[in-house]
Each structure stands twice: as C-alpha cells, then as structure tokens.
Design an enzyme around this catalytic site. Structure first.
Site, PDB file in Angstrom:
ATOM      1  CB  THR A   1      -0.926   0.025   1.228  1.00 24.86           C
ATOM      2  OG1 THR A   1      -1.784  -1.119   1.189  1.00 24.86           O
ATOM      3  CG2 THR A   1      -1.787   1.276   1.238  1.00 24.86           C
TER       4      THR A   1
ATOM      5  CE  LYS B   1      -5.353  -1.419   2.381  1.00 23.22           C
ATOM      6  NZ  LYS B   1      -4.055  -2.100   2.303  1.00 23.22           N
TER       7      LYS B   1
ATOM      8  CE  LYS C   1       1.603   2.047   4.335  1.00 22.66           C
ATOM      9  NZ  LYS C   1       2.208   0.847   3.706  1.00 22.66           N
TER      10      LYS C   1
END
Length: 288
Positions: A93, A168, A243
C-alpha cells in the site's frame, strides 16, 4: 509458474505460502533471517539477495512497507534483473503517484505491472482469503489474476495504473472512520447501561450495522473471533492504519477534495499510535 516473492513480513509470509500451496515455485527474499527461515519451512526456495530471487521468473510479487522501499527494490533489484516480459505485482500500500511512475518505468523496460493492494489482514493473508483491488491494463490484469486468486477470495480490476492504490486508500478511510464510530457507539451504550452483547444483537440487525461491528467487533467476547478477543494482538496494526490514513489525506490534498472525517480519524489514530502502534486498530476503543 516460477514466482519471486519479495517481502515476507506478517502479510507476505502467508501470501507466499499460499502460492506454494497452489503449486507454484516460489523464490523468496526478505532482509529478515527469521522471515526467510519461515518461508523455507513453508516450501519456498529462499535467497539472500533479491536480484538472485528474480532470476528466470515469470512473475515478481512485492509486499513492502512503503513507497520508498518499493521504488528502491523495483528499480534496484527487479528491473533489469528479472527476465524481460515478466509481470510485476506490487501488493504494497503506497501512494498513487509513485505507483504510476513505477508502472511507466516497468513498461519502458519491457515489464507488465499491476498495483494490487490487499484488504483482509494477517488472518486473511494466512488463510488465502484476501481481497485484491488491482490497477493496470486489462492485459496485465488478465496475467495477474490467476496469481492473485491463489492468495485471495476476490480479485477486482479497479482501472488503470494506480487505481488499485486509490481504491485501497479510499476503503481504509471509510474503515477507519467506521471503526471509531463503532467504538463510540459501544462505549456510549455501556455508559447508558446497555449490555454489549444485547447492543450488538440489536445494532447488527439495524442501520448501525457495518463490517467493523459484525466481522471485526472491537468489544471482546462479542461477535465473531477478532483481535479484540486476543488483547488486540495480530490483525491490522494501528501504525499501518495510520500510514494508510496519511496516504489518503495526501491524496485528498492532491485531488483538492475535502475529507473532514478522514482527517479527524487520522488525528485520533496518530495520537493513539504514539503508545499503541503495534496493537490492532480496533484497540482505539481503549482511548474512549
């Protein structure tokens, strides 16, 4: 198929093992001796150098912590070392801009590439039930889909390069805000004298229902097994959720769109992660 797998951490280790179970020859690399040892025990052929791992493969899968590392590995260890014509599947990611730049660089050097970040956490990685959201050309997706299907229950083509990462980040923005709201609901119910199980039985069948409640309840002993039943260990670490939220906020700024709940969720997880970054993100209920 001969597949190189780079990045054998909490997620990558289980993913690589599932590729072996599906009958692929997996050439694995990680900086950690322990991770390489586990991968070897799971049937992978391990290497002490990523450049060696990608020799003579048809596909390279990466599962790495951030965009800087992905860029370094692809540009330094994969491009020019893996056979021309191989397909690169980055399941990390990272930010959309880096993904798109790397996709262009891959194409220029004769590689197909998809960005294929995952949803599902450690248990899904080990169990082969991840959801992959995939960015790339239709041709690249067609090549990647059989590989990803060996590691997941759903493989969805989101669009061109970067679309998987975009999906995502948007998904986890929703997840973060929903989890916080779920935690607040349970704590308020408790303060008002409602039993948590009774509240779950009601809300899980009413309009307050969400994945955060019915699949990943933050209250121990309520709903299906989740990290809350294991002192919030395992699952999806708070530091990783933070994050992703930071990446989502950067993307929102670049796109010029307002995400006030996403920003507030990021701030709450940032404060919680200062001392509890290793705990599952549902542990944020402890801060209420």
């Amino acid at each position: 198929m001969k597949i190189a797998f780079i990045g054998l951490g909490n997620m990558g280790g289980g993913m690589a093992a599932n590729l072996v179970k599906a009958g692929h020859e997996v050439r694995a690399f990680d900086l950690s001796d322990e991770a390489r040892g586990t991968a070897q025990g799971n049937g992978c052929v391990v290497f002490a150098d990523a450049k060696e791992a990608v020799q003579d493969v048809e596909a390279v899968v990466t599962m790495l912590p951030n965009g800087g590392i992905v860029k370094s590995v692809l540009e330094g260890d994969v491009f020019g070392h893996a056979p021309a014509g191989a397909i690169v599947l980055d399941c990390s990611t990272i930010d959309v801009a880096t993904t798109r730049a790397l996709s262009e660089a891959a194409s220029a050097q004769g590689y197909a590439m998809v960005d294929a970040p995952v949803s599902g956490g450690i248990a899904a990685a080990n169990g082969g039930t991840l959801t992959f959201m995939v960015g790339g050309t239709a041709e690249a997706f067609a090549r990647a889909e059989p590989i990803l299907s060996a590691m997941g229950k759903a493989v969805i083509h989101a669009g061109d390069a970067g679309a998987g990462e975009a999906a995502k980040l948007c998904n986890n923005l929703i997840l973060a805000a929903t989890m916080i709201a779920t935690c607040e609901g349970f704590k308020l119910a408790e303060k008002l004298g409602l039993d948590s199980q009774v509240f779950y039985d009601i809300s899980s069948k009413a309009t307050g229902q969400s994945w955060s409640m019915t699949s990943y309840c933050p209250v121990p002993g309520v709903g299906p097994q989740s990290p809350s039943d294991n002192e919030y260990k395992g699952g999806f670490a708070t530091a990783l959720m933070l994050k992703d939220l930071k990446l989502a906020m950067e993307a929102a700024e670049t796109a010029g769109t307002s995400t006030p709940l996403g920003q507030h969720s990021k701030d709450l997880y940032e404060a919680f992660a200062a001392e509890h970054g290793a705990l599952d993100f549902s542990a944020i209920i402890k801060s209420l």
